[in-house]
Design a protein around this motif. Structure first.
Motif, PDB file in Angstrom:
ATOM      1  N   LEU A  61     -79.679   6.843 -32.441  1.00  0.00           N
ATOM      2  CA  LEU A  61     -80.062   8.167 -31.935  1.00  0.00           C
ATOM      3  C   LEU A  61     -78.941   8.817 -31.122  1.00  0.00           C
ATOM      4  O   LEU A  61     -79.167   9.833 -30.458  1.00  0.00           O
ATOM      5  CB  LEU A  61     -81.354   8.047 -31.133  1.00  0.00           C
ATOM      6  CG  LEU A  61     -82.549   7.628 -32.020  1.00  0.00           C
ATOM      7  CD1 LEU A  61     -83.688   7.068 -31.192  1.00  0.00           C
ATOM      8  CD2 LEU A  61     -83.038   8.805 -32.865  1.00  0.00           C
ATOM      9  N   GLY A  62     -77.753   8.232 -31.150  1.00  0.00           N
ATOM     10  CA  GLY A  62     -76.576   8.917 -30.597  1.00  0.00           C
ATOM     11  C   GLY A  62     -76.174   8.537 -29.185  1.00  0.00           C
ATOM     12  O   GLY A  62     -75.336   9.199 -28.578  1.00  0.00           O
ATOM     13  N   ASN A  63     -76.758   7.474 -28.665  1.00  0.00           N
ATOM     14  CA  ASN A  63     -76.392   7.006 -27.327  1.00  0.00           C
ATOM     15  C   ASN A  63     -75.298   5.945 -27.410  1.00  0.00           C
ATOM     16  O   ASN A  63     -75.003   5.414 -28.482  1.00  0.00           O
ATOM     17  CB  ASN A  63     -77.602   6.361 -26.637  1.00  0.00           C
ATOM     18  CG  ASN A  63     -78.789   7.292 -26.556  1.00  0.00           C
ATOM     19  OD1 ASN A  63     -78.842   8.159 -25.697  1.00  0.00           O
ATOM     20  ND2 ASN A  63     -79.745   7.138 -27.475  1.00  0.00           N
ATOM     21  N   ALA A  64     -74.723   5.609 -26.264  1.00  0.00           N
ATOM     22  CA  ALA A  64     -73.860   4.428 -26.153  1.00  0.00           C
ATOM     23  C   ALA A  64     -74.623   3.403 -25.321  1.00  0.00           C
ATOM     24  O   ALA A  64     -75.551   3.768 -24.589  1.00  0.00           O
ATOM     25  CB  ALA A  64     -72.546   4.777 -25.475  1.00  0.00           C
ATOM     26  N   MET A  65     -74.234   2.134 -25.428  1.00  0.00           N
ATOM     27  CA  MET A  65     -74.937   1.101 -24.656  1.00  0.00           C
ATOM     28  C   MET A  65     -73.970   0.111 -24.026  1.00  0.00           C
ATOM     29  O   MET A  65     -73.002  -0.318 -24.658  1.00  0.00           O
ATOM     30  CB  MET A  65     -75.937   0.357 -25.549  1.00  0.00           C
ATOM     31  CG  MET A  65     -76.643  -0.783 -24.828  1.00  0.00           C
ATOM     32  SD  MET A  65     -78.142  -1.335 -25.666  1.00  0.00           S
ATOM     33  CE  MET A  65     -79.368  -0.237 -24.911  1.00  0.00           C
TER      34      MET A  65
END
Ligand code: NAD
Length: 486
Positions: free
Chosen positions: A168-172
């Motif tokens: 969904l386009g996040n970084a982690m």
């Protein structure tokens, strides 16, 4: 050392280490042998991980979802192709039998990445007509998410958090449990090999303090924790200071209710899966097995015979059905619960002792079941996280529902009955986030998973997870002249 990774951490697309960080010894639970030595992340490394995630997220979030999905799908193929090797590492890290890790751990992680890769391009906003003017909504990524894992399903947990976040386009930035730090590093490596830009999935090692440093950093938009209730309380409170989004996947003491008309062999099988799989170290386990009085002794007889046939032993032997507990500390804790249950008058049906003659220093314990457990006994109230089943009995439907709900937890619940109307009636009244009818502990990625009450906030898996890794932007569009009173 058998499972030594290239370095302790994976930041901005590469393995890195800093020997200044406190040592983390990784122990193979079947033998007590140290198989890898890692270091905790220093503040400088934590900062690098967050900075690289923040840097990488903008372009990733702006990418077409199908392009993100294509990269994630390549990672899925790599995981599946390397399942044997990854599962062996998972077995060394956790002590779980290879029979389980090859079918449950990385495979369910790959399923999650595949599912969210497929789902992400379908996530859209809505248009709200206002008779000329209109509002449209956009589901945007949150930004930098922090994932903190427990030790029972280390690689699955890393995948379950990374999959929706990244799709969904996040970084982690992910911090595995210090007890099982190895699998997440492989995931980070695989994402890079699949073509993911550097910085989107970083792994930093450490104990609680490293997790706490991540949770309070102003660059972080969301925290997803899998862990115990006490840790959840601390992490939730810390996240609240920055008004950060949270997902909390916490502990449980879930009821599994067996009515007299149930298919008893299936109920016994489910109760065993829900207490002994992964040596009982599963959050959603049905650790309070309520059996209606008429079938109680029959249930216990079948349970005892099947439990005593479980093959304990070398987790790397494909015939082994149950491995050790994850650590000496967990073994001590579980043995104390067993002693406590005996002292409080529960009837030992099977097991109850350390096991594993010839297993060296491994943390083995027999699959254990107690009958005549009452609601006030410690065994019926606290999460044991070991292969210790508590069997309670009951007379009526109303009674068992009230007793099943009489707990601070609300992670899961199960019902076994041949009467389908009763099954649905009972499930409707059970306070649990995930319920099973004539099944137990199946958690396919397509279905949302999570708890109510003290067992958690938010949901992993299923479409529901989209809500927890995106935020809605509302855009009002004016189509005519502005009507101002001044
Ligand atoms: P834990 O709570 O001890 O630790 C979980 C993680 O939190 C670890 O990575 C730990 O280092 C980190 N941590 C500890 N203190 C912290 C702090 N102050 N700030 C930030 N991070 C911190 O749990 P555990 O012993 O690793 O795992 C077992 C527990 O996890 C059980 O209670 C089990 O029910 C739960 N669990 C829940 C689910 C679920 O999906 N609901 C799944 C698996 C395990």
């Amino acid at each position: 050392m058998k499972a030594q990774p290239i370095a302790s951490h994976f930041i901005d697309g590469a393995y890195v280490d800093d020997a200044e960080g406190a040592v983390i010894d990784v122990v193979y639970p079947a033998t007590g042998e140290v198989i890898a030595r890692l270091h905790e992340a220093t503040p400088a490394l934590i900062d690098r991980a967050l900075a690289s995630a923040a840097r990488a997220q903008g372009a990733w979030g702006a990418m077409r979802p199908v392009e993100r999905a294509r990269i994630l799908r390549r990672a899925v193929d790599i995981i599946r192709a390397r399942n044997a090797e990854l599962s062996e590492l998972e077995t060394l890290d956790t002590g779980k039998p290879i029979q389980e890790t090859t079918v449950a751990d990385w495979p369910s992680g790959a399923d999650a990445i595949e599912f969210f890769a497929g789902l992400a391009p379908t996530v859209t906003g809505e248009t709200v007509p206002l008779g000329g003017d209109f509002v449209y909504t956009i589901r945007e990524p949150l930004g930098v998410c922090v994932g903190i894992g427990a030790w029972n399903y280390p690689s699955q947990i890393a995948c379950w958090k990374a999959a929706p976040a990244l799709a969904l386009g996040n970084a982690m930035v992910f911090k595995p449990s210090e007890v099982t730090p190895l699998g997440a590093l492989k995931l980070a490596e695989i994402f890079i090999e699949a073509g993911m830009p550097a910085g989107l999935f970083n792994v930093v090692q450490g104990r609680g303090a490293v997790g706490a440093a991540l949770v309070t950093d102003p660059r972080v938009a969301k925290v997803s924790l899998t862990g115990s209730v006490p840790t959840g309380q601390k992490v939730y409170a810390a996240a609240a200071q920055g008004i950060r989004h949270v997902t909390m996947e916490l502990g449980g003491k879930s009821p599994l209710i067996v009515f007299e008309d149930a298919d008893l062999d299936s109920a016994v099988g489910a109760a065993m899966l829900g207490n002994f799989y992964s040596t009982g170290q599963i959050c959603s386990n049905g650790t309070r097995v309520f059996v209606q009085k008429g079938v109680r002794e029959d249930f216990l007889r079948r349970l005892k015979a099947r439990a005593e046939a479980i093959r304990l032993g070398d987790p790397l032997d494909p015939d082994t059905q149950m491995g050790p507990l994850v650590s000496q500390a967990q073994l001590d804790k579980v043995l104390a619960y067993v002693e406590g249950a005996m002292a409080q008058g529960a009837r030992l049906v099977t097991g109850g002792a350390r096991a594993g003659q010839g297993q060296g220093q491994g943390y083995f314990i027999q699959p254990t079941a107690f009958a005549d457990v009452t609601d006030d006994m410690t065994l019926a109230c606290e999460e044991v996280f070991g292969p210790v089943m508590a069997v309670l009995d009951f007379d009526t439907e109303d009674e068992v529902i009230a007793r099943a709900n009489d707990t601070q937890f609300g992670l899961a619940a199960g019902v076994f009955t041949a009467d389908l109307t009763r099954a649905h009636r009972v499930v409707a009244r059970l306070q649990a986030g995930t319920c099973w009818i004539n099944a137990y502990n199946l958690t396919p990625v397509e279905g949302p998973f999570g708890g109510v009450k003290m067992s958690g906030v938010g949901r992993e898996n299923g479409r529901a997870a989209v809500e927890h890794y995106t935020q809605v932007k509302s855009v009002y569009v004016g189509m005519g002249p502005v009507d101002a009173p001044y």
